[in-house]
Design an enzyme around this catalytic site. Structure first.
Site, PDB file in Angstrom:
ATOM      1  N   ASP A 135     -33.707 -49.560 -53.016  1.00 29.37           N
ATOM      2  CA  ASP A 135     -34.878 -49.474 -52.146  1.00 29.37           C
ATOM      3  C   ASP A 135     -36.121 -49.535 -53.044  1.00 29.37           C
ATOM      4  O   ASP A 135     -36.390 -48.602 -53.805  1.00 29.37           O
ATOM      5  CB  ASP A 135     -34.803 -48.135 -51.379  1.00 29.37           C
ATOM      6  N   HIS A 136     -36.853 -50.622 -52.928  1.00 24.99           N
ATOM      7  CA  HIS A 136     -37.979 -50.833 -53.837  1.00 24.99           C
ATOM      8  C   HIS A 136     -39.141 -49.866 -53.578  1.00 24.99           C
ATOM      9  O   HIS A 136     -40.054 -49.740 -54.395  1.00 24.99           O
ATOM     10  CB  HIS A 136     -38.468 -52.286 -53.713  1.00 24.99           C
ATOM     11  N   ARG A 137     -39.104 -49.139 -52.456  1.00 25.23           N
ATOM     12  CA  ARG A 137     -40.147 -48.124 -52.220  1.00 25.23           C
ATOM     13  C   ARG A 137     -39.935 -46.932 -53.144  1.00 25.23           C
ATOM     14  O   ARG A 137     -40.862 -46.196 -53.450  1.00 25.23           O
ATOM     15  CB  ARG A 137     -40.086 -47.628 -50.760  1.00 25.23           C
TER      16      ARG A 137
END
Ligand code: CAO
Length: 437
Positions: A409-411
């Site tokens: 999850d790039h967040r």
């Protein structure tokens, strides 16, 4: 069978003929006194023609574009019981109430604002502007009945184009607008995506087909996968781990394990290696709070393992992987995958994962993009290991290389940390003595 009443255009004052620009009712509509029946346009103004009686519309006699004068028949109505009784008492079909005519005349001889202000209190609109440029000016060109209908459905008329004469908004425009909005909502539940609805296709037009129902598990995982794919910004980082030594060790103890009924596959070692990398990179062992404002770091190491079953994909969770031996993990993996395939897995056995491994190594392929298993923030996809020539500085050596695909999850995880995590994992698998450190 009720008698039909002809409803006619009332006294229009000094106007000889007016054009119908909108029919505001449809056949079978139940109408009340004061409901707008049609909208007329004269050289000076537009005006609503309200009903003087209630009942069910049985026939509409006029159409948009018709020129009408006082006495022209608008529609035929089956009166409700009171009106029906009244009409039976009268020789002539019921005429519009005088108040209605007065109302009409007032509307007509006064300004357009007056006509529309009956229930809207709208500011005055220059007629030319309203007729010719309704949307560009933000001015809404619609009758009071249409405005009322839009208000009931919560539709913003300023965001709409009318398909009626001179851009006038009709009831049908509002219906279509609402349908479009609902279909957008169902195809993109995140509310921010503007995705066209998928058309229904009759595949039997192109050849023989068979329709089979999805299993409960397939429907459940389909909804979860779709949600996770749409709501988590995914990045997939690939690497090859050199598992030559790890697999040589596995093979050296394989028979010994088998004699105790334990089947040792590379996956058991990977479970341990993943925990070592989670300890080194704690952000990978976390969940993002649902308001996206904080990160919940987990101090336990429960790993989900995707299992392929005839009913569909399930993900049992192996708890406390850090506290279990390789043999214990192999035994547990065999047990949970067997109960998953026998449909004996309880819902609790699939809860609480920190990280997930999806291994297709026993089947084949060189890499794939696993979908993050929310609320985890990362997942490891494992493909089939193959012997590859690897340059050792002096010559090419045959090495057993295992393709890894890490989606995250790039967040929560930056690209650099993604690369660091997979490098750490590859290195650990490359030399499993590191698990002792
Ligand atoms: N490379 C080469 N061979 C591998 C391998 C790899 N990465 N992983 C496993 N193998 C070998 C095993 O060693 C075994 O061979 P042996 O019997 O000779 O030792 C054979 O392939 C079969 O292994 P397996 O698949 O039965 O066992 P596993 O522990 O590797 O996996 C399980 C268990 C439950 C994960 C697996 O059976 C499974 O269901 N995989 C599918 C998961 C899935 O569908 N993922 C997709 C989800 S996303 O859409």
């Amino acid at each position: 069978m009720a008698n039909l009443i002809e409803v006619k255009v009332p006294d229009l004052g000094d106007v000889s003929d007016a054009e119908i620009i909108e029919i505001s009712i449809s056949v079978d509509d139940a109408i009340d006194v004061e409901d707008t029946l049609i909208v007329l346009e004269t050289e000076k103004a537009t005006m609503d023609v309200p009903s003087s009686t209630s009942g069910i519309v049985k026939e509409i006699v006029c159409k948009p574009g018709d020129k009408v004068t006082e006495g022209s028949v608008i529609l035929k109505l089956a009166a409700s019981s009171v009106e029906e009784k009244q009409s039976e008492d009268q020789d002539e079909p019921q005429k519009p109430e005088p108040e209605v005519s007065k109302n009409m005349v007032d509307s007509e001889v006064n300004t357009k604002q007056k006509v529309f202000s009956r229930d809207e209190q709208k500011p005055a609109i220059a007629e030319d502007q309203a007729l010719h440029e309704p949307m560009q000016t933000g001015v809404v060109y619609a009758s009071p009945a249409i405005r009322r209908f839009a208000r009931e459905l919560g539709v913003d008329l300023t965001a709409m184009h009318g398909s009626g004469i001179k851009g006038r908004i009709l009831k049908e425009d509002i219906r279509q607008h609402v349908k479009k909005m609902l279909s957008k909502q169902s195809t993109a539940s995140t509310g921010t995506l503007n995705i066209a609805a998928l058309p229904n296709i009759d595949f039997s037009k192109f050849g023989d087909t068979e329709t089979i129902a999805l299993t409960k598990i397939q429907k459940f995982s389909s909804a979860n996968l779709h949600r996770n794919w749409l709501t988590i910004p995914h990045v997939t980082q690939n690497d090859d781990a050199d598992i030559t030594e790890m697999d040589a060790f596995r093979k050296s103890v394989k028979d010994e394990a088998l004699s105790e009924g334990i089947r040792l596959t590379p996956l058991t070692f990977m479970l341990k290696a993943v925990v070592a990398s989670l300890k080194a990179f704690p952000r990978f062992n976390s969940s993002l709070s649902t308001d996206d404002q904080s990160l919940i770091l987990k101090k336990y190491f429960h790993i989900g393992v995707a299992v392929d079953t005839p009913e569909g994909l399930v993900v049992p969770v192996i708890r406390d992987v850090d506290k279990k031996s390789i043999y214990q993990l192999a035994t547990e993996l065999a047990e949970v995958s067997a109960s998953a395939r026998d449909k004996k897995l309880g819902i609790d056995a699939m809860k609480g994962s920190c990280f997930t491994i999806s291994s297709l190594g026993g089947i084949g392929g060189t890499s794939f993009t696993p979908i993050v298993n929310w609320p985890d923030v990362a997942i490891l996809g494992v493909s089939k290991s193959t012997l590859k020539p690897v340059w050792n500085g002096q010559e090419f050596e045959p090495r057993l290389m295992l393709p890894l695909s890490l989606s995250y999850d790039h967040r929560v995880i930056d690209g650099a940390d993604g690369a660091r995590f997979i490098t750490h994992l590859s290195r650990t698998m490359g030399d499993i003595r590191r698990l002792l450190l």
